[in-house]
Design an enzyme around this catalytic site. Structure first.
Site, PDB file in Angstrom:
ATOM      1  N   GLU A  16       0.829  -1.215   0.000  1.00  0.00           N
ATOM      2  CA  GLU A  16       0.000   0.000   0.000  1.00  0.00           C
ATOM      3  C   GLU A  16       0.859   1.258   0.000  1.00  0.00           C
ATOM      4  OE1 GLU A  16      -3.010   0.497  -0.660  1.00  0.00           O
ATOM      5  OE2 GLU A  16      -3.603  -1.595  -0.740  1.00  0.00           O
ATOM      6  N   TYR A  44      -5.820   6.956   4.363  1.00  0.00           N
ATOM      7  CA  TYR A  44      -5.950   5.968   3.285  1.00  0.00           C
ATOM      8  C   TYR A  44      -5.195   4.682   3.625  1.00  0.00           C
ATOM      9  CZ  TYR A  44      -5.206   3.159  -0.707  1.00  0.00           C
ATOM     10  OH  TYR A  44      -5.137   2.049  -1.494  1.00  0.00           O
ATOM     11  N   ASP A  71      -8.808   6.848  -1.753  1.00  0.00           N
ATOM     12  CA  ASP A  71      -7.714   7.488  -2.501  1.00  0.00           C
ATOM     13  C   ASP A  71      -8.318   8.185  -3.726  1.00  0.00           C
ATOM     14  OD1 ASP A  71      -8.385   5.467  -4.202  1.00  0.00           O
ATOM     15  OD2 ASP A  71      -6.364   4.659  -4.430  1.00  0.00           O
TER      16      ASP A  71
END
Ligand code: SF4
Length: 372
Positions: free
Chosen positions: A42, A125, A143
């Site tokens: 991520e 996020y 996002d």
């Protein structure tokens, strides 16, 4: 807001999940249940395309398979593995956060939003993505892709650059998470934004949620989301030096390490400086002696500003790099150093064999690739 999303799970979430089960891409981090690996992916995926991330992810996880391994890594090696991905503070923050996980949480990635969200570099996020994918926690992960999809589906015409809009979208995304399906749902939403509801030409005819998409019904899919334009990056003319060693330094060239704070902190580079607007103007004259004046001016600037006395300067290649806020337009000069003494400990002579051990920003990877 509740009115807007009421029935959203039936209209949006369930068809989206059905589509995702059949269409999900087989990505390396999707094969892992390891929260640390999911976290690494991520962080890498922020501002970076999936195709670019895949080889970096493999190399990174091979070298640092565990929280302990990353905690103990030398910064140069860490940055070297990140070289080319950009936004290097992501890598440094990840290492700082992982060290805290090791010390405070016994190397187990915390599964509650407050603890995980307080780690260095972990924004809303990343927290939502990791906690939902790794632990199935019902946290939204909003996002740019998700902002775009939700703006279109719910016909939301507020500016997505505003924090109020983002907060509202997070609430909507939270409402949409079906019970027990947070990880799949968040990934499905990102996947839809990445491969169907794309920025320029959304594929509404192949979209699993087209039937209830208000943006499409209003014919506004191409103009949503509303987004104020960021300022264009400020152009900056720079001169860089490729100084080849002579005598016992034969076969080597001069590099230096950037300061510990600020842009590209602690990465390595060729010496360079900003040329003032006057210097640029004076150096663009077409006359023959204009070129000579330019070289003398560049030499004087390096001596005065950086203590580097250079000789035999000659223009070599040009390169450009665009950051979010500035654009470097760099003219590289070759030359040699007049003095054996270096202006400071941040300078170092290296040979091309050693390039593998020093992390360079992308622009210098390209320059050195062409000069070597
Ligand atoms: S129908 Fe079109 S605009 Fe609406 S979510 Fe699907 S791809 Fe996006």
């Amino acid at each position: 807001m509740m009115d807007q999303v009421s029935g959203g799970q039936a209209r949006f979430s369930m068809p989206l999940l059905g589509w995702y089960e059949l269409n999900r891409r087989d990505l390396p981090w999707r094969r892992s249940r390891n929260p640390y690996h999911i976290w690494v992916s991520e962080v890498m995926l922020q501002q970076t395309r999936v195709d670019t991330v895949i080889p970096y992810y493999h190399r990174f996880i091979d070298r640092f398979p565990t929280i302990e391994a990353l905690s103990e890594a030398e910064e140069d090696e860490l940055l070297k593995l990140w070289e080319g991905l950009g936004y290097y503070s992501r890598a440094r923050n990840l290492q700082t956060a992982v060290r805290e996980v090791r010390e405070q949480y016994g190397s187990r990635v915390p599964d509650d939003p407050a603890s995980f969200g307080s780690l260095k570099g972990v924004g809303p996020y990343t927290a939502g993505a990791v906690l939902s994918i790794a632990y199935n926690k019902p946290e939204p992960a909003v996002d740019g892709n998700v902002l775009r999809v939700l703006s279109r589906f719910f016909l939301i015409e507020d500016d997505i650059m505003k924090s109020g809009t983002r907060k509202r979208m997070e609430q909507i995304a939270r409402e949409l998470i079906p019970d027990g399906r947070a990880g799949d749902f968040n990934q499905a939403l990102m996947e839809l934004g990445a491969i169907v509801c794309t920025p320029k030409s959304p594929n509404c005819t192949g979209c699993p949620v087209a039937e209830h998409c208000e943006g499409r019904q209003a014919g506004k899919q191409a103009v949503l989301p509303v987004k104020t334009k960021a300022k264009p990056p400020r152009p900056e003319s720079r001169a860089a030096l490729f100084i080849a060693g002579t005598g016992e330094r034969e076969g080597q060239f001069l590099i230096r390490q950037r300061p510990a704070e600020g842009l590209l902190a602690r990465m390595w580079e060729l010496p360079h400086l900003e040329l003032s607007a006057e210097a640029v103007k004076a150096s663009t004259g077409a006359e023959e002696d204009g070129a000579q004046l330019e070289l003398e001016r560049v030499g004087r600037l390096f001596a005065a500003e950086q203590g580097l006395a250079v000789a035999e300067l000659s223009p070599s290649l040009r390169a450009e790099h665009v950051f979010s806020h500035i654009r470097w337009d760099m003219q590289v000069y070759t030359g040699r150093l007049r003095s054996v003494e270096l202006p400071g400990p941040e300078y170092r002579w290296i040979s091309s064999d050693e390039l593998d051990t020093y992390p360079f920003p992308n622009i210098f990877v390209r320059i050195l690739g062409e000069l070597q």
